[in-house]
Design a protein around this motif. Sequence first.
Motif, PDB file in Angstrom:
ATOM      1  N   LEU A 111     -23.419  16.728 -46.597  1.00 45.14           N
ATOM      2  CA  LEU A 111     -22.288  16.672 -47.507  1.00 45.14           C
ATOM      3  C   LEU A 111     -22.045  18.028 -48.153  1.00 45.14           C
ATOM      4  O   LEU A 111     -20.892  18.477 -48.287  1.00 45.14           O
ATOM      5  CB  LEU A 111     -22.537  15.605 -48.567  1.00 45.14           C
ATOM      6  CG  LEU A 111     -21.435  15.430 -49.628  1.00 45.14           C
ATOM      7  CD1 LEU A 111     -20.109  15.071 -48.972  1.00 45.14           C
ATOM      8  CD2 LEU A 111     -21.839  14.352 -50.631  1.00 45.14           C
ATOM      9  N   ALA A 112     -23.129  18.717 -48.553  1.00 47.27           N
ATOM     10  CA  ALA A 112     -22.979  20.029 -49.174  1.00 47.27           C
ATOM     11  C   ALA A 112     -22.387  21.029 -48.189  1.00 47.27           C
ATOM     12  O   ALA A 112     -21.499  21.817 -48.535  1.00 47.27           O
ATOM     13  CB  ALA A 112     -24.339  20.516 -49.684  1.00 47.27           C
ATOM     14  N   ALA A 113     -22.885  21.041 -46.965  1.00 44.96           N
ATOM     15  CA  ALA A 113     -22.367  21.974 -45.963  1.00 44.96           C
ATOM     16  C   ALA A 113     -20.869  21.731 -45.712  1.00 44.96           C
ATOM     17  O   ALA A 113     -20.095  22.680 -45.557  1.00 44.96           O
ATOM     18  CB  ALA A 113     -23.160  21.828 -44.668  1.00 44.96           C
ATOM     19  N   ARG A 114     -20.447  20.482 -45.677  1.00 43.59           N
ATOM     20  CA  ARG A 114     -19.031  20.186 -45.426  1.00 43.59           C
ATOM     21  C   ARG A 114     -18.152  20.680 -46.566  1.00 43.59           C
ATOM     22  O   ARG A 114     -17.072  21.213 -46.352  1.00 43.59           O
ATOM     23  CB  ARG A 114     -18.855  18.682 -45.227  1.00 43.59           C
ATOM     24  CG  ARG A 114     -17.433  18.308 -44.802  1.00 43.59           C
ATOM     25  CD  ARG A 114     -17.350  16.881 -44.304  1.00 43.59           C
ATOM     26  NE  ARG A 114     -17.653  15.896 -45.338  1.00 43.59           N
ATOM     27  CZ  ARG A 114     -18.802  15.235 -45.425  1.00 43.59           C
ATOM     28  NH1 ARG A 114     -19.761  15.411 -44.522  1.00 43.59           N
ATOM     29  NH2 ARG A 114     -18.997  14.356 -46.394  1.00 43.59           N
ATOM     30  N   ARG A 115     -18.616  20.500 -47.821  1.00 41.57           N
ATOM     31  CA  ARG A 115     -17.817  20.970 -48.952  1.00 41.57           C
ATOM     32  C   ARG A 115     -17.701  22.488 -48.969  1.00 41.57           C
ATOM     33  O   ARG A 115     -16.659  23.034 -49.331  1.00 41.57           O
ATOM     34  CB  ARG A 115     -18.429  20.487 -50.263  1.00 41.57           C
ATOM     35  CG  ARG A 115     -18.292  19.000 -50.511  1.00 41.57           C
ATOM     36  CD  ARG A 115     -18.781  18.669 -51.905  1.00 41.57           C
ATOM     37  NE  ARG A 115     -18.770  17.237 -52.173  1.00 41.57           N
ATOM     38  CZ  ARG A 115     -19.180  16.695 -53.321  1.00 41.57           C
ATOM     39  NH1 ARG A 115     -19.615  17.485 -54.304  1.00 41.57           N
ATOM     40  NH2 ARG A 115     -19.142  15.384 -53.495  1.00 41.57           N
ATOM     41  N   LEU A 116     -18.758  23.166 -48.563  1.00 37.89           N
ATOM     42  CA  LEU A 116     -18.734  24.632 -48.592  1.00 37.89           C
ATOM     43  C   LEU A 116     -17.913  25.211 -47.444  1.00 37.89           C
ATOM     44  O   LEU A 116     -17.582  26.404 -47.449  1.00 37.89           O
ATOM     45  CB  LEU A 116     -20.167  25.188 -48.561  1.00 37.89           C
ATOM     46  CG  LEU A 116     -20.797  25.451 -49.938  1.00 37.89           C
ATOM     47  CD1 LEU A 116     -20.838  24.170 -50.766  1.00 37.89           C
ATOM     48  CD2 LEU A 116     -22.211  26.026 -49.791  1.00 37.89           C
ATOM     49  N   ARG A 117     -17.627  24.396 -46.447  1.00 35.14           N
ATOM     50  CA  ARG A 117     -16.782  24.872 -45.334  1.00 35.14           C
ATOM     51  C   ARG A 117     -15.307  24.618 -45.592  1.00 35.14           C
ATOM     52  O   ARG A 117     -14.467  24.987 -44.779  1.00 35.14           O
ATOM     53  CB  ARG A 117     -17.198  24.186 -44.042  1.00 35.14           C
ATOM     54  CG  ARG A 117     -18.495  24.656 -43.472  1.00 35.14           C
ATOM     55  CD  ARG A 117     -18.640  24.220 -42.021  1.00 35.14           C
ATOM     56  NE  ARG A 117     -18.563  22.784 -41.863  1.00 35.14           N
ATOM     57  CZ  ARG A 117     -19.630  21.979 -41.858  1.00 35.14           C
ATOM     58  NH1 ARG A 117     -20.841  22.488 -42.018  1.00 35.14           N
ATOM     59  NH2 ARG A 117     -19.485  20.679 -41.710  1.00 35.14           N
ATOM     60  N   ASP A 163     -34.849  24.765 -46.205  1.00 31.92           N
ATOM     61  CA  ASP A 163     -33.848  24.037 -45.417  1.00 31.92           C
ATOM     62  C   ASP A 163     -32.455  24.147 -46.038  1.00 31.92           C
ATOM     63  O   ASP A 163     -31.446  24.324 -45.342  1.00 31.92           O
ATOM     64  CB  ASP A 163     -34.232  22.564 -45.304  1.00 31.92           C
ATOM     65  CG  ASP A 163     -35.452  22.351 -44.421  1.00 31.92           C
ATOM     66  OD1 ASP A 163     -35.763  23.278 -43.645  1.00 31.92           O
ATOM     67  OD2 ASP A 163     -36.052  21.259 -44.504  1.00 31.92           O
ATOM     68  N   VAL A 164     -32.367  24.032 -47.367  1.00 26.22           N
ATOM     69  CA  VAL A 164     -31.073  24.130 -48.046  1.00 26.22           C
ATOM     70  C   VAL A 164     -30.470  25.512 -47.875  1.00 26.22           C
ATOM     71  O   VAL A 164     -29.286  25.673 -47.570  1.00 26.22           O
ATOM     72  CB  VAL A 164     -31.233  23.783 -49.541  1.00 26.22           C
ATOM     73  CG1 VAL A 164     -29.945  24.099 -50.306  1.00 26.22           C
ATOM     74  CG2 VAL A 164     -31.614  22.329 -49.721  1.00 26.22           C
ATOM     75  N   GLU A 165     -31.333  26.553 -48.032  1.00 26.69           N
ATOM     76  CA  GLU A 165     -30.810  27.916 -47.898  1.00 26.69           C
ATOM     77  C   GLU A 165     -30.362  28.190 -46.480  1.00 26.69           C
ATOM     78  O   GLU A 165     -29.284  28.744 -46.242  1.00 26.69           O
ATOM     79  CB  GLU A 165     -31.898  28.917 -48.325  1.00 26.69           C
ATOM     80  CG  GLU A 165     -31.428  30.363 -48.256  1.00 26.69           C
ATOM     81  CD  GLU A 165     -32.506  31.332 -48.720  1.00 26.69           C
ATOM     82  OE1 GLU A 165     -32.241  32.528 -48.720  1.00 26.69           O
ATOM     83  OE2 GLU A 165     -33.616  30.866 -49.065  1.00 26.69           O
ATOM     84  N   ARG A 166     -31.154  27.765 -45.496  1.00 23.38           N
ATOM     85  CA  ARG A 166     -30.865  28.090 -44.091  1.00 23.38           C
ATOM     86  C   ARG A 166     -29.695  27.262 -43.532  1.00 23.38           C
ATOM     87  O   ARG A 166     -28.859  27.786 -42.802  1.00 23.38           O
ATOM     88  CB  ARG A 166     -32.134  27.845 -43.257  1.00 23.38           C
ATOM     89  CG  ARG A 166     -31.965  28.213 -41.780  1.00 23.38           C
ATOM     90  CD  ARG A 166     -33.245  27.935 -41.004  1.00 23.38           C
ATOM     91  NE  ARG A 166     -33.529  26.503 -40.923  1.00 23.38           N
ATOM     92  CZ  ARG A 166     -34.468  25.908 -41.654  1.00 23.38           C
ATOM     93  NH1 ARG A 166     -35.214  26.610 -42.488  1.00 23.38           N
ATOM     94  NH2 ARG A 166     -34.674  24.604 -41.534  1.00 23.38           N
ATOM     95  N   GLU A 167     -29.619  25.972 -43.902  1.00 22.78           N
ATOM     96  CA  GLU A 167     -28.618  25.092 -43.287  1.00 22.78           C
ATOM     97  C   GLU A 167     -27.318  24.962 -44.093  1.00 22.78           C
ATOM     98  O   GLU A 167     -26.300  24.565 -43.528  1.00 22.78           O
ATOM     99  CB  GLU A 167     -29.223  23.692 -43.097  1.00 22.78           C
ATOM    100  CG  GLU A 167     -30.409  23.676 -42.158  1.00 22.78           C
ATOM    101  CD  GLU A 167     -31.002  22.274 -42.010  1.00 22.78           C
ATOM    102  OE1 GLU A 167     -30.290  21.318 -42.384  1.00 22.78           O
ATOM    103  OE2 GLU A 167     -32.145  22.136 -41.550  1.00 22.78           O
TER     104      GLU A 167
END
Length: 831
Positions: A743-749, A777-781
């Motif tokens: 969910l975090a990765a999608r919002r940041l994209r 994992d949070v920093e890398r992904e």
Amino acid sequence: MGFAQLYYTSCEQGLSGYAGYQFNAATPGIDQGVLREVERFTVYEPPRSDPADRVEGHPVNLCYSPDLGGYPVVSRIVSCGPDPSGRPGNYFAHSLVGSGGPLPAELWDADFWVSSPVADPYLPVLEVCGGPLDRARTDVWVRRRPPELVARLLAAVDGAVGGERPVVLVADSATVAHWVAALAHLLPPQRARGLAFATYSASPEETFAHVVGVPPGSDLEPLRGRFTVVDPVLGTMDALPEPSSRTMVVAARSVAAGTVGAEALWRSAGRHAGGREESLADWYPVLTAADLLAHGAADVSVADLRAVRSWLSAAVEWLPAADAASLVGLVVDGGGADDHGLVDLQRVAHRTGSVATIGRLERVLVHRCLDGIATGTPVPAPRPMRSEAVRAAARERITDLLSTPFAGGDDTGWTAPERAAEVLRWARACGLVPSALALERYGRGVVAPLLAAAPPDEDPAPAVAALLGAHPEMRRGTATVLADLPRPRLGALASGPAGALFTDGGGALLRELRRLGTDGRADPARLLADVAAIRAEGREAGAPGVAAHDVDAALLTEVWGPGHGPRAALGSLRVLGPGLRVSSDVAGWVAGAVVAVPPVDAEPSWHALAEELAGHPLRDLLPGEAARALGDRSALGVALAAWANALGSPSRAPERGSPPEEPGRGPGPTGAEERGPWREGWRPAARACPADPWALLDRAHPTVAEVARRTAAAFLLDRWDPETVAPVLRECPESVFEAYRALAARRLRDDPPDVGTAARVYLVAGRPELGRARASDVEREVLLPALSGWRRRHTTQLRRRLPREEAAGFEGWAREHRVRRGLFGSREGRR
């Protein structure tokens, strides 16, 4: 009959008070305007060929004008030699002013005319009962002339009164007077009163009259262009204009009757006249009608009957009803009315009120018109039929034309659509309602095969479109046959131009398929409601091919498409109101959206669907798996709510998308209130994370478990207290942590990226409570892949969202990864 009198001459004593030309005497009360007009009208000039002193040889001018200063005036003017002063060329005019009495031309040689002045200037009213040239005398005189000459001359004089060229008669004044009297007796009375004449004039160009006499030997060449010059003594007709056939017929009729018989002729015709007849041609149908009523149609030509038929359209307003009805029958019997003429006569018949005449005429009209339509002949539209017997016969005939077999039809035995449309238009104009069974039969037998055989994208023939547009019964019959077509073929037909003809009813299945085939699915719920209404209406009307249920799973799939989600199921549930007939397979269709994992961001719709089902009658029909999923959702909901309450409410923080704060300041309120969770020295108390939600995840339905993970991940991602979020993320199951990262990765994209979420994730990743492995994992992904594509302004906005002490650490972290990961991206081709 009394007439005012005027004497005009050159005298020593008169009304003017001095010697000279003046009114010698007059009846008191005559208007001065009339005096001036009479003075101008009665000018006399002796013939140029005769000596001025031979007054006994000078012609007498009997002249008449129907309007001199508003009054008719007849005058007798004679030459009387020198005036009292000895000047030659004096004349005496005796004038009568008034209307009525004998015709002016009859007054030739009357014994009351005066030729010399009098001493008394006041004249009495003159009573005139008749004149010498009466009808008996002129009848004897005119019968000695060639009838054709008399008729042609009568037509020419009639034309002159109507505004055509005036007539000049070359003869002595007595002969001219006899001609004028005879012609006046032959004309209709009103026309005769309008005939202005002068039995003699030395200057016809200056004489305003319809008939002017000139003595023999006059120079006629200057007159031939403006006048019709005739020498009636010689009897030549070359100079006479060719009259119209109608004028000539009436003129011949009047001449044949003679001046005595013409009086009875015009009196008889006048009983049938409307009062607007003027010329001889206007009297043609009136005379013919009078003959028809008196003698029948034995000797009347078809042309005469047609003239009477045209005249009857107006004459029915003043004719006695019995006469008008008789004339209608005589014209029809004599063949004087074509189809258009029959329509005119129908109105006349209706005006007479004669039931027998109406029925007889309308029977002929129906027979001719329908036979003409059947053979392809254009026919006029009559008025509504009033005879009930004729109406019944007409409806029966129309039913025959719309049924098979029909001898006059096309190769199939049916009446062609073009002719059928014409038949029905004709019927509507007549006020006839065709048989509904015949219309349905024609739709099944003719229209449906034509539509089924034509390409789906082809426009129907204009006649077919007109038939279907005007007759619901024909649409119903057509739809009955089309409903048996294969579904793909019928769907293509319904979506094409032919399907548009059924939008106003007549084929529920066609309307449903057209609605489904032409809808852009901008509002699927509206489409579903419309189709359900069409089905309900069609089933109530007994339309063929209508589905057994208003809503079924096949329709839902057609409306929403395959692979439907919770949004489609929720929209469908809200359409399924009371009164709709719902198929049992709808429950399985809805259950599919309940048990399937919803798409990302569709979780609110999935929850709304579950809430809608809680009080919906469909809940009891759901399959067991869907019922289990709804039960697990309730249990997990309670556990997640308890878990969220245990974590407590975070301090105030900016909402997603709020403007960035002042650099170095944390988000939150200003003034005396707290500046948010990042005030100096603030640390939240450690809280234990309840294990119940995570324990339930393993036993819950997979769909419910996935939605719960996403819900927990969103809850953690939206909190601004990293001291609380970090230990929870470290202890939660891997599946929840994975949902958080996704969910975090999608919002940041997103474009633009959610810098608030990025700030929260950065702060959580920096907390030691998260643990090294999960922080990595949070920093890398999440952070590095997203930040590598950001512009510098995005990182600046992120830094402003961080507390002052954390902003400096973010700058160092960003520099550390700038070269290795391209944190700030490229701009105009440069790093």
